[in-house]
Design an enzyme around this catalytic site. Structure first.
Site: not given
Ligand code: C6P
Length: 415
Positions: A132, A209, A212, A235, A373
């Site tokens: 991401h 990370d 997910q 999430k 993203c």
């Molecule tokens: N992905 C998706 O629709 P934040 O925004 O900080 O809570 O998470 C960022 C982020 C970081 N790593 C991974 C693997 C992610 O999937 C995400 C967020 C969302 O896939 C929004 S772009």
């Protein structure tokens, strides 16, 4: 709804679970909501909403600052939530959990603090081809600042990391290996334990990370052997604007502050500031108190169901969803790794994802279209966008049946 449409794990009553989520009860554009955009943000159970409301109605005050009753209560709830996240991840102690705004801020914290003090000119930072943007750009900026090199673990057509390249990519110059546990664009589950071990073998730290991963499977940071683990509350049934960073205590102890101001200090004079103990040293200013309390409640809710049960139920649902979508003419899955979680990304030949997403929305189906993203992933597959159905434990087989029917309708409309 039929038995086969919903019940797939003995003893797991998905209809009862669904009743915990007020937002799932609504109709959208006249159709029952089918919520398949969980990778972007999950829904919130009533227990989390109530925990947040209770704070605002009864305990609303600042933390770590007041001798008065309300502040004492708010502080106790805030710290108890930290303890819950610690146990959820099996971290060594609460001081290893730093509250952040989410996975993005967690990664930025590591890049700005550990990264700035340990990465030098000519060093390598290793990421993967399926990251991401949150796990690319902070490292790119760090590498630009330090004159270091950003290297990338490649992947194959299925969307699996080509781990055989690690023997060459990992060198004594590698300082950081930053990899996602589950890809948000493909659903691939990466073998973190193996990657962390290989990173350590060359003296690098491993940051995971986990945005997910944490919503879909049990996570044990000690078993994974990682040094840092980033996650987002929204999430995993928690509120937006809150997340956490797990960091090994030994690393945190030698890391400089990320942001500075109130609460991260032990004493301040114009000549010298002494920083606070862990983890407060990394939590400058008034934190997202209600968010932390809500995230604690979310973790409690998930644990009451059981992360292993959630993982089993979702694996079955993922297979069912993949099978039902693959019977649609022109269906092309994007990401066919052997080990996947949560995500089905795809294209339908001849349909633009934006048109498809709009027509699905009119039928009450919420999913995400776009690059998620993860533009390098899109580039790898030669597409500008995919349609992505991402599930949670409150989804059902009927949700995927509805999705398949709605896609057929969209094909007719757009034909
Ligand atoms: N992905 C998706 O629709 P934040 O925004 O900080 O809570 O998470 C960022 C982020 C970081 N790593 C991974 C693997 C992610 O999937 C995400 C967020 C969302 O896939 C929004 S772009």
């Amino acid at each position: 709804m039929t038995e086969t449409a919903t019940a797939t794990l003995p003893g797991f009553d998905v209809e009862a679970v669904r009743r915990d989520f007020p937002a799932l009860q609504q109709r959208v554009h006249g159709a029952p909501l089918v919520y398949l955009d969980n990778a972007a943000s999950s829904q919130t159970p009533r227990a989390v909403i109530e925990a947040i409301v209770a704070y605002y109605e009864n305990d609303r005050s600042n933390v770590h600052r007041g001798v008065h009753e309300l502040s004492q209560r708010a502080t106790a709830k805030y710290e108890s939530a930290r303890g819950r996240v610690q146990r959820f991840l099996n971290a060594g102690g609460p001081e290893e959990i730093i509250w952040t705004r989410g996975a993005t801020e967690s990664i930025n914290l590591v890049a700005a603090s550990w990264g700035r003090t340990h990465v030098a000119e000519g060093d390598d930072v290793l990421i993967s081809a399926m990251e991401h943007h949150s796990n690319i750009v902070p490292w790119q900026i760090l590498c630009q600042e330090k004159g270091a090199n950003l290297r990338v673990i490649p992947m194959n057509e299925a969307g699996e990391l080509r781990l055989e390249t690690l023997d060459e990519l990992l060198t004594p110059r590698t300082r950081i290996v930053a990899v996602t546990q589950v890809s948000n664009a493909l659903g691939t589950v990466n073998p973190i334990r193996q990657i962390a071990q290989m990173a350590h073998d060359v003296g690098a730290v491993c940051i995971v990370d986990g945005a997910q991963a944490a919503p879909h499977m049990p996570v044990d940071v000690q078993e994974l052997g990682c040094d840092f683990f980033a996650l987002s509350g929204h999430k995993m049934c928690g509120p937006t604007g809150i997340g956490a960073l797990y960091a090994r205590r030994a690393l945190l102890e030698e890391m400089p502050p990320y942001q500075s101001g109130g609460d991260m200090i032990a004493s301040v004079s114009f000549e010298k500031t002494v920083y606070n103990d862990l983890p407060y040293r990394f939590e400058a200013g008034t934190p997202m108190i209600a968010g932390a309390i809500g995230m604690g409640a979310a973790v409690e809710y998930l644990e009451a169901i059981g992360m292993s049960r959630i993982a089993s139920y979702e694996q079955d649902l993922l297979s069912y969803g993949a099978a039902s979508l693959s019977s649609i003419g022109g269906f092309r899955p994007i990401g066919t790794a052997r080990h996947k979680a949560g995500v089905l990304s795809f294209e339908i030949e001849g349909l633009h994802p934006a048109d498809l997403g709009t027509i699905l929305d009119r039928q009450g189906i919420a999913l995400r279209i776009g690059h998620h993203c993860a533009e390098p992933v899109m580039r790898f597959y030669g597409v500008s966008a995919t349609t992505r159905a991402s599930l949670a434990f409150y989804n059902t087989r009927a949700d995927f049946d509805a999705l398949a029917v709605a896609i057929e309708t969209a094909k007719e409309i757009l034909a």
